[in-house]
Design a protein around this motif. Sequence first.
Motif, mmCIF file in Angstrom:
data_model
loop_
_atom_site.group_PDB
_atom_site.id
_atom_site.type_symbol
_atom_site.label_atom_id
_atom_site.label_comp_id
_atom_site.label_asym_id
_atom_site.label_seq_id
_atom_site.Cartn_x
_atom_site.Cartn_y
_atom_site.Cartn_z
ATOM 1 N N ASP A 408 -8.968 -7.306 24.271
ATOM 2 C CA ASP A 408 -10.253 -7.824 23.789
ATOM 3 C C ASP A 408 -11.333 -7.790 24.862
ATOM 4 O O ASP A 408 -12.523 -7.831 24.541
ATOM 5 C CB ASP A 408 -10.076 -9.266 23.291
ATOM 6 N N THR A 409 -10.924 -7.728 26.124
ATOM 7 C CA THR A 409 -11.893 -7.696 27.223
ATOM 8 C C THR A 409 -11.429 -6.682 28.267
ATOM 9 O O THR A 409 -10.271 -6.247 28.265
ATOM 10 C CB THR A 409 -12.021 -9.073 27.889
ATOM 11 N N ILE A 410 -12.342 -6.330 29.155
ATOM 12 C CA ILE A 410 -11.991 -5.442 30.263
ATOM 13 C C ILE A 410 -10.897 -6.072 31.116
ATOM 14 O O ILE A 410 -9.939 -5.403 31.531
ATOM 15 C CB ILE A 410 -13.230 -5.145 31.127
ATOM 16 N N ALA A 411 -11.009 -7.366 31.369
ATOM 17 C CA ALA A 411 -9.994 -8.053 32.176
ATOM 18 C C ALA A 411 -8.628 -7.969 31.513
ATOM 19 O O ALA A 411 -7.612 -7.731 32.181
ATOM 20 C CB ALA A 411 -10.397 -9.515 32.393
ATOM 21 N N GLU A 412 -8.583 -8.154 30.202
ATOM 22 C CA GLU A 412 -7.313 -8.078 29.488
ATOM 23 C C GLU A 412 -6.772 -6.657 29.486
ATOM 24 O O GLU A 412 -5.557 -6.450 29.570
ATOM 25 C CB GLU A 412 -7.502 -8.574 28.054
ATOM 26 N N LEU A 436 -21.200 -8.404 29.814
ATOM 27 C CA LEU A 436 -20.414 -9.636 29.980
ATOM 28 C C LEU A 436 -19.427 -9.526 31.140
ATOM 29 O O LEU A 436 -18.473 -10.300 31.223
ATOM 30 C CB LEU A 436 -19.652 -9.949 28.683
ATOM 31 N N GLY A 437 -19.638 -8.569 32.024
ATOM 32 C CA GLY A 437 -18.749 -8.417 33.157
ATOM 33 C C GLY A 437 -17.324 -8.128 32.716
ATOM 34 O O GLY A 437 -17.085 -7.279 31.855
ATOM 35 N N TYR A 438 -16.405 -8.871 33.282
ATOM 36 C CA TYR A 438 -14.990 -8.676 32.957
ATOM 37 C C TYR A 438 -14.656 -9.134 31.538
ATOM 38 O O TYR A 438 -13.583 -8.827 31.029
ATOM 39 C CB TYR A 438 -14.107 -9.423 33.959
ATOM 40 N N ARG A 439 -15.563 -9.876 30.892
ATOM 41 C CA ARG A 439 -15.322 -10.332 29.522
ATOM 42 C C ARG A 439 -15.888 -9.362 28.486
ATOM 43 O O ARG A 439 -15.851 -9.630 27.296
ATOM 44 C CB ARG A 439 -15.937 -11.723 29.337
ATOM 45 N N THR A 440 -16.404 -8.236 28.934
ATOM 46 C CA THR A 440 -16.958 -7.241 28.016
ATOM 47 C C THR A 440 -15.838 -6.558 27.222
ATOM 48 O O THR A 440 -14.852 -6.105 27.806
ATOM 49 C CB THR A 440 -17.743 -6.166 28.794
ATOM 50 N N PRO A 441 -15.948 -6.482 25.900
ATOM 51 C CA PRO A 441 -14.945 -5.723 25.127
ATOM 52 C C PRO A 441 -14.986 -4.242 25.507
ATOM 53 O O PRO A 441 -16.080 -3.680 25.668
ATOM 54 C CB PRO A 441 -15.386 -5.931 23.672
ATOM 55 N N PRO A 442 -13.855 -3.603 25.685
ATOM 56 C CA PRO A 442 -13.845 -2.184 26.068
ATOM 57 C C PRO A 442 -14.650 -1.302 25.122
ATOM 58 O O PRO A 442 -15.296 -0.341 25.551
ATOM 59 C CB PRO A 442 -12.359 -1.822 26.036
ATOM 60 N N GLU A 444 -17.332 -1.937 23.713
ATOM 61 C CA GLU A 444 -18.774 -2.131 23.897
ATOM 62 C C GLU A 444 -19.229 -1.772 25.303
ATOM 63 O O GLU A 444 -20.386 -2.013 25.660
ATOM 64 C CB GLU A 444 -19.150 -3.581 23.588
ATOM 65 N N ALA A 445 -18.327 -1.201 26.090
ATOM 66 C CA ALA A 445 -18.658 -0.847 27.471
ATOM 67 C C ALA A 445 -19.012 0.638 27.550
ATOM 68 O O ALA A 445 -18.159 1.491 27.266
ATOM 69 C CB ALA A 445 -17.484 -1.158 28.389
ATOM 70 N N PRO A 446 -20.254 0.970 27.909
ATOM 71 C CA PRO A 446 -20.624 2.384 28.051
ATOM 72 C C PRO A 446 -20.044 2.942 29.346
ATOM 73 O O PRO A 446 -20.559 2.683 30.441
ATOM 74 C CB PRO A 446 -22.158 2.339 28.088
ATOM 75 N N LEU A 447 -18.973 3.708 29.263
ATOM 76 C CA LEU A 447 -18.244 4.159 30.441
ATOM 77 C C LEU A 447 -18.313 5.671 30.574
ATOM 78 O O LEU A 447 -18.154 6.405 29.591
ATOM 79 C CB LEU A 447 -16.776 3.722 30.358
ATOM 80 N N SER A 448 -18.525 6.127 31.784
ATOM 81 C CA SER A 448 -18.420 7.560 32.071
ATOM 82 C C SER A 448 -16.946 7.917 32.221
ATOM 83 O O SER A 448 -16.070 7.034 32.267
ATOM 84 C CB SER A 448 -19.167 7.892 33.357
ATOM 85 N N GLY A 449 -16.666 9.221 32.315
ATOM 86 C CA GLY A 449 -15.284 9.646 32.496
ATOM 87 C C GLY A 449 -14.680 9.101 33.774
ATOM 88 O O GLY A 449 -13.527 8.662 33.800
ATOM 89 N N GLY A 450 -15.463 9.089 34.864
ATOM 90 C CA GLY A 450 -14.963 8.561 36.129
ATOM 91 C C GLY A 450 -14.724 7.071 36.081
ATOM 92 O O GLY A 450 -13.743 6.563 36.635
#
Length: 541
Positions: A408-412, A436-442, A444-450
Amino acid sequence: MTASRLVIRTVRYGGVWASLLAVTSLLQAGAALVLPAVLGRAVDGVLGGSTSLTWPLVYAGLVAISMTGDALTELSTGAGTAAATARLRHLFTRHVLGLGPSAGLPPGDLTSRAVTATADTAYAPSAAILAAAAVVPPLGGVIALVLLDPWLALTFALGLPAIVALLRSFVRDTSAVVGRYLEAQSRIATRLVETLAGSRTVAAAGAAERETERVLAPLPELSAQGHATWRIQATTAGRSTLAVPFLQLAVLAVAGYELAHGRLTAGGLLAGAQYAGLGSDIGPVIAQLGRLARARAGAARLAPVLDRPTPAYGPASLPGGPGRLEFRGVSAASVLDDVNLVVPGGGAVAVVGRSGGGKSLLAALAGRLADPDDGEVLLDGVPLPSLKHAELREAVGYAFARPALFGDTIAEAIGGDAETAARAACADAFIRRLPLGYRTPPSEAPLSGGELQRLGLARAFAHPGRVLVLDDATSSLDTVTETQVGDVLTRDGRTRLIIAHRVGTAARADLVAWLDGGTVRACAPHRELWSDPEYRAVFGE
């Protein structure tokens, strides 16, 4: 497991709702059987001048029972089908995940089976019970005709072969058509999932129209099989509509003859006509057989996957040890051939080789994401198949080139001491910039490949196991970040098996296993291998 066996197994999944359905449907069938006789008695009573309300009241009570049973039948059918669907989806999903990479089918196809085929198969409990209950009135009607007048029963029996042949052809044709319908549906789902996975490429190439046509290419076949289903139902209904009235008319004619000769009462004639209708009323039987045919077609889609054995695990636990990984005479998938390799406990071994040479397969074998065709893989002297499942998964951690994040979160998704692991993977800074930092749902996180790779590395660093396998897990990192992560790996005291494509990664490892032609050509420090021009050619030097 055959489709028929899976259907039978699914019938048990209806639970208490299936039991309730059996009771209510049989009550309805019983009421339907008794009603004509009661009505006949009531008519004879009225014609005979009786003023008793006994038979009319009994008739009204039976109608009330039938109405109540109908309501409970609808409730138990819906609830039982839902329960069976949930049970089948749980069973299928758990089995597919247990198979892991060995499932061997495209994600879209598996999704179609998990969603559609399970729902179709889940009709089995209610369809089987209702089909059995639907047979009771026709059979009871025939028996009642025998008791009323044998000539009525004989007349009816002459038309039975046509009805039986009609039912048989309906089941056979429906099963075949529904099976082809589900296959076409699966092809569409498979192509759609493939296209969605490459949506950026599709957009960049301006290929949306072409991909739309490719994804929907099986649509005409899907439509054809759907129309074929309706044609079979319409044909069967039309034939039964023609056959049933003629059969009832014949029975009614014989009943009239018997009435005229005093061998049958007026009430008996009315009851005989209704029992002839019950005996020839195959509509409910056809409806439930259609559901059973659909359930069997769905089961035929599930059974081949459920038949694939999941990897078996043993009862052994790992002894205390440094994480020594050993490949003994390993051959797999016609790619690796008699691989012998020892990864020392606490050491780092980089695996290099040309594309398609089996590096990722070797990484999969290290943690039993795949099994060798020959030979064995051991961890601290214990063959991997001998280990308990939980023991093996705790002992070996992975990082992949394209990791998937769950939680549910990046930390999890990272697990363990998420922040410490993220700092080791050079991911802490960009995680803190997320909404939301570490509480951001994966999701909803805009992530590059790296960035995605760094989160995968963080998850691997957080894993408590004694062995760490990196399958091209730094390929999307820039040179500076890759060097920083490499320094962390160098200091990590666990056993590390690293699939490498960069010279720097190989140079930092304690040993380099050079795969060539499906086997280990050499295993030595990078500096010793660098003098070989063929080794340098692996890195394009």
